[in-house]
Structures are given as structure tokens and as C-alpha cells.
Write an enzyme that holds these catalytic residues in place. Structure first.
Site, PDB file in Angstrom:
ATOM      1  CD  GLU A 136       3.062   5.694   5.148  1.00  0.00           C
ATOM      2  OE1 GLU A 136       2.617   6.245   6.154  1.00  0.00           O
ATOM      3  OE2 GLU A 136       2.916   4.471   4.911  1.00  0.00           O
TER       4      GLU A 136
ATOM      5  CG  ASP B  57      -1.792   1.219   1.267  1.00  0.00           C
ATOM      6  OD1 ASP B  57      -2.584   1.393   0.326  1.00  0.00           O
ATOM      7  OD2 ASP B  57      -1.677   2.012   2.204  1.00  0.00           O
TER       8      ASP B  57
ATOM      9  CG  ASP C 106       1.601  -0.096   5.149  1.00  0.00           C
ATOM     10  OD1 ASP C 106       1.660   0.196   3.937  1.00  0.00           O
ATOM     11  OD2 ASP C 106       0.527  -0.115   5.778  1.00  0.00           O
TER      12      ASP C 106
ATOM     13  CE1 TYR D 157      -5.689   4.414   2.207  1.00  0.00           C
ATOM     14  CE2 TYR D 157      -4.825   2.397   3.171  1.00  0.00           C
ATOM     15  CZ  TYR D 157      -4.627   3.593   2.507  1.00  0.00           C
ATOM     16  OH  TYR D 157      -3.352   3.964   2.154  1.00  0.00           O
TER      17      TYR D 157
END
Ligand SMILES: *[C@@H]1O[C@H](CO)[C@@H](O)[C@H](O)[C@H]1NC(C)=O
Length: 569
Positions: free
Chosen positions: A549, A189, A192, A341
Site C-alpha cells: 500500500e 489517506d 483508500d 490509527y
């Protein structure tokens, strides 16, 4: 042993620039072949993970040392391979690094030896910049090329022979469903290593749309084949997830377990449970998005690979029927997804799936459905969770109805600068439309892509294109720095991303690599980071998962906007 050798074959240590070779010194012969010696390396560069290969003049058994792990040796016991421990992989330039070794040599006297220290933080992989001959600042071909490389770096499963990322190997080869169904493949994703189906499908839909609309840009950048491969990878996985008529896997990997480990995907040992939606645990949002991705995928592959296209369309229709018949939110049915999510509604994805199925088939029922599920009013902004902007653009393109045009204009009135009404998007001083601190650049980039698509159907083309270009310009370096890893001036070097922060196999990877202050050992080319706060402030820190990220969904609209911007210059 066999497994280890196999790994070494898959992931060769490529072109290490700075191997340091030294003889064993201060050798003490303790009789009967027992010896002690020193391997002393003067380090001339930062080391992020190391392997020392010691070659003795005679076979050596009982080798002991305290600096690393003796991971293997040659069959004749002459060559020994030692890698760092978790805490001492990082060594600094200008220091001296000494390993005391003891052992017993065949032949009765102390051996001589040569040791080579390999810096496992060096992967030898560089993708050079392209300088525009006309002096304009950004080479869009370079951005497209690198963004596609980012998706290659996110690949899970068995990698193809043409994997372009030398620091990635096969991983998560046992990902499977409740009845052993093969769920290998897809993309990790973000920073991670969970596979979240909802945002993965949303990214695939936008990327596929970008190929449908801006094929010329991919062609001209020399990336057309790479782009087909890029979207085929997740599309194949989405098909695997459809394990029954009303059964669809939407996540592989447990968020908490995954986030509890800092390491490379190739080394994962934790359980990777798989989660599905069914008739009794529905998920119209996730299923709708899978159907949308497959429907647009079927259009994109229609001439390129008719069989694959037909397969995608069959699955898209079935999954849409499932989504429409059994309505519910996937993150209620699969609570493991909710912390990451969480979906706020599903009507937008039902409309999204239906409108893409209409695009793929011309069957009028799909258009009727798309219009009935459509949510009227200005959109929040295109995202992994909100598909309204895309819906109004497609429905206006298909129907030319004024209501869709009004919604598009109301949406961009909120998004473009200078607005004063309630609902407007705030701007940073340096010109970024600032929807949310969490990945601010991705929302602006998604909407840049949407603005270009609205311009394609004749809506305010000059204004919308100019705005799209300004938002993409912010990401690429207009403020004096790039927010795309491995691209442009002063790009991020420490993205919050496990795999690229780890040294080469076989050196270990751990939280020590997360905490390390320098650049990630591998350049994660093409990844758009989260971006600045509302004051244009940004820190390139690996610990910062809000601003630094990277994620599959961050790059999707961004890449589409870059492809579209390439065609308007
Ligand atoms: C749908 O109809 C349009 C207009 O007639 C046509 O251009 C298009 O190719 C059709 N698409 C499909 C998938 O049949």
C-alpha cells in the site's frame, strides 16, 4: 446529462495512443431501417476499461447491445457512446473483441458506421526519468518531483486548474461537518479514500519541517513553488476542521464503508460521516498534531504569505490550548478511528505542539510546556503516532541540554546497525532497519530524515548522514529494485491504491480492477510502497496492503530525507 458533460470537460481523455477504428461489418438490413451489425476489434494491447464511440451514417434509435452500457448519444442520435460493464473492462492483447449492435435507423435502410475503441487504461501521462550526468544512480530532483506528484494524486475536493494529475478530478464535494461546515479538501489517506486527520497532520508537519530545513534542496530541484502548494493543501483543510474553539474534526469518511468499495474517489456514493473531538470528547494527540502542523506551517509561510501564516498561528495556539486543557486520546473519543490509527498516548503530541509553537513565537511558556510533556528515554522511532524523536531533536536544538542529546544518541544507537543491546532495531540481510512489517520503509525513511536533522545540529554528522543515505538508498534501488512507483529500476507497478487502479472516466471501476493482474493503469508517480518483509522479500501485488500500500505518512519523512540527502552529496 449536464453533470456528465461537466465531468467530461474536467477529465478529458488525454492522448490515447492506441484507439482502434473499425467499420461496422456483417450488416443485415431487416427492413424499415432495422439492422444488425458487428463492431469487431483486434486488440493489440492490454485493455483496462474501454469506451466505444459509434458514429452512424443516419440517426439510430433503440440501439441495443449486450457488451456494455450505452451511456449517452449525440442530440442527432448519430453518435453513441458505450462503456464496458464491470466484468468485461479487462481485455487481453491478441484477442478479438466483438460487439453485436441492433437498432433502427432513420431513412428506412441499414446505416453504415465507424466505431472507435478507446483503451481507458491509457492516460498519456508520463514523467520521464532524469539521468545523472556524473553517473551516480539516483536523481534526487526526480524523486522530490515525483513524491510531490504523489501528494497531488491524493487530493480530495475541488481541484485547482493546475492539477497535474490527468486521471484525477473533483471528488467528495459534499464532505461536511454536523452543522454543514465545509470539510472538502485535504488528502485521501492511502490506497483508500478516507480522510484521517491525525496522520494527515503528522505528514504535513514532517513535510513542512523538510521545507523549513531543506528549502535549498526544493529550490535547486525546481520544486519550491510546488512544495508550497503541496503543504498548503492539507493546511487549508486543517483550518477548516477547526469549527469551534474546542471543536476539531479529525476524520471524514467511514473506514468500513470506504473499504467496502473499490472505486475512484470521483465516483464515491457512500455516506461520508465526519467525526470531531470536543471538550467532552477530547483528543490531545490529534489536536496537538494539528497545532504542530499549523505552527511549523506558520513559520514556513511567514515571508511567502504573511496573512496565511498569521491565520495558521492563531489556529495553532487555540488548538493547542484545547489539547492541553481537555486531555484525552482521540481514538477513545472517536472510536471509528481506532481500527486504523489508534493512538497510544498524547504527551508526545503535546510536547510536539508546544515545541513548534515555541519555534513559531519564542514565547517561553511553550518551551516550559514542551519540556514538561517531554517523555525521557530513547524513542521508538518517528511515526504518525510517535513524535518523541522529533521532540528531542528540537529541544536539543533550542536548549542544548545534555539530556536531549543523550536521548538522541540512545535512539540512534538502537537504530544504527551493529547494536547488540535490548531495544535495538533488527536489520534485513540487505541492510534495511526493520521496525515493523507494516510499512517497513516508512519507519526507516522517517528515521533517516531524523538522522539528517540530528546531523544538522552537530550530532555525529558523518555517521548519521551515511546511515540516512543507506536507508534512502534501499528504498530507491540499492537491492536491485526501486520501491518508489514510477521511479528507478523495476519499480512497483501494482500499488494497493484505488484511484490509480481505475481506468479513465467514464469507464466503470470495481473489484475487478483490484483483482486485475497487470500494472495499475495509471502510474502513481512518487509513491513509496510499504516495503519488504524481514527477509527482504517483497511481492508487487495489489492485494497486499501490508507491503504494497502507499500512504501520505509513508512519503513524508521519506521526502524530507531525500531533500536532505540531496544536499550532502
Ligand atoms: C526567536 O528568537 C531567536 C533568537 O533571538 C530569533 O533568531 C528568532 O527569529 C525568533 N523567532 C521568532 C518567531 O520571534
Amino acid at each position: 446529462m449536464l453533470e456528465l458533460l461537466a465531468l467530461l470537460i474536467i477529465l478529458p481523455t488525454v492522448a490515447i495512443a492506441a484507439d482502434i477504428s473499425v467499420p461496422m461489418t456483417q450488416i443485415r438490413d431487416q427492413g424499415n431501417g432495422q439492422f444488425e451489425g458487428h463492431l469487431t476489434f483486434a486488440l493489440t494491447e492490454e485493455v483496462v476499461g474501454w469506451e466505444v464511440v459509434v458514429t452512424f451514417s443516419a440517426p439510430v434509435t433503440g440501439l441495443t447491445q449486450w457488451m456494455g452500457t450505452d451511456i449517452r448519444h449525440s442530440a442527432d442520435n448519430k453518435v453513441h457512446y458505450i462503456v464496458n460493464l464491470d466484468y468485461n473492462g479487462i481485455q487481453h492483447a491478441g484477442t478479438t473483441f466483438d460487439i453485436t449492435v441492433r437498432g433502427t435507423a432513420t431513412g428506412g435502410s441499414a446505416p453504415t458506421a465507424t466505431a472507435v475503441l478507446k483503451n481507458m487504461g491509457v492516460d498519456g501521462f508520463t514523467v520521464p526519468p532524469i539521468i545523472n550526468s556524473d553517473g551516480t544512480p539516483y536523481n534526487y530532483d526526480e524523486v522530490i518531483t515525483k513524491s510531490i506528484l504523489f501528494y497531488a494524486a491524493q487530493r480530495s475536493g475541488k481541484l485547482p486548474a493546475d492539477n497535474p494529475i490527468p486521471w484525477r478530478g473533483d471528488s467528495a464535494l459534499h464532505d461536511s461537518g454536523d452543522n454543514g461546515e465545509d470539510l472538502t479538501g485535504g488528502w485521501y489517506d492511502a490506497g483508500d479514500n478516507v480522510k484521517f486527520g491525525f496522520p494527515m497532520a503528522a505528514s504535513t508537519t514532517l513535510l513542512s519541517w523538510s521545507l523549513l530545513q531543506y528549502k535549498d534542496a526544493y529550490q535547486a530541484s525546481g520544486q519550491l513553488d510546488a512544495m508550497y502548494d503541496c503543504i498548503r493543501w492539507p493546511l487549508e483543510w486543517l483550518i477548516k476542521c477547526h469549527t469551534g474553539t474546542n471543536e476539531l474534526y479529525v476524520q471524514v469518511g467511514d473506514g468500513q464503508k470506504d473499504h467496502g468499495v473499490w472505486g475512484r474517489p470521483e465516483d464515491m456514493k457512500m455516506d461520508r460521516p465526519a467525526y470531531k473531538i470536543t471538550a467532552s470528547k477530547p483528543g490531545s494527540d490529534a489536536a496537538g498534531e494539528y497545532a504542530a502542523a499549523m505552527a511549523v506551517g506558520s513559520i514556513v509561510f511567514k515571508d511567502k504569505d504573511p496573512a496565511f501564516s498569521a491565520k495558521l498561528l492563531t489556529h495553532a495556539k487555540q488548538i493547542y490550548d484545547f489539547a492541553k486543557t481537555f486531555q484525552g486520546k482521540y481514538s477513545v473519543s472517536v472510536t471509528e478511528a481506532a481500527a486504523y490509527y489508534n493512538s497510544d498516548k498524547y504527551a508526545d503530541e503535546l510536547s510536539w505542539a508546544a515545541v513548534w509553537l515555541y519555534m513559531a513565537t519564542n514565547v517561553s511558556q511553550y518551551l516550559t510546556d514542551a519540556e514538561s510533556f517531554y517523555l525521557t528515554g530513547p524513542a521508538w522511532g518517528q511515526s504518525w503516532d510517535d513524535k518523541n524523536t522529533g521532540n528531542m531533536i528540537l529541544l536539543y536544538k533550542i536548549t542544548s541540554k545534555d539530556k536531549y542529546k543523550q536521548d538522541i544518541e540512545a535512539t540512534f544507537t538502537n537504530w544504527l546497525p551493529g547494536a547488540t543491546q535490548a531495544g535495538r532495531i533488527p536489520y534485513t540481510a540487505k541492510g534495511l532497519a526493520f521496525r515493523s512489517v507494516w510499512g517497513s520503509l516508512r519507519y526507516a525513511s522517517n528515521m533517516a530524515f531524523m538522522a539528517l536533522l540530528a546531523a544538522e545540529i552537530g550530532l555525529h554528522p558523518t555517521e548519521y548522514r551515511k546511515w540516512a543515505k543507506s536507508q534512502i538508498g534501499y528504498a530507491l534501488g540499492d537491492t536491485g529494485r526501486s520501491f518508489v512507483v514510477g521511479f528507478g529500476v523495476n519499480p512497483p507497478t501494482q500499488p494497493h491504491h484505488r484511484a490509480s487502479s481505475c481506468p479513465m472516466i467514464p469507464a466503470p471501476c470495481s473489484w475487478a480492477n483490484q483483482q486485475e493482474k497487470g500494472a495499475n493503469p495509471h502510474t502513481l508517480y512518487g509513491a513509496l510502497v510499504g516495503g519488504p518483509d524481514q527477509n527482504d522479500k517483497y511481492t508487487d501485488s495489489r492485494n497486499n496492503y501490508i507491503n504494497n500500500e502507499v500512504a501520505c505518512d509513508y512519503n513524508a519523512g521519506f521526502q524530507g530525507a531525500v531533500a536532505g540527502t540531496k544536499l550532502i552529496i
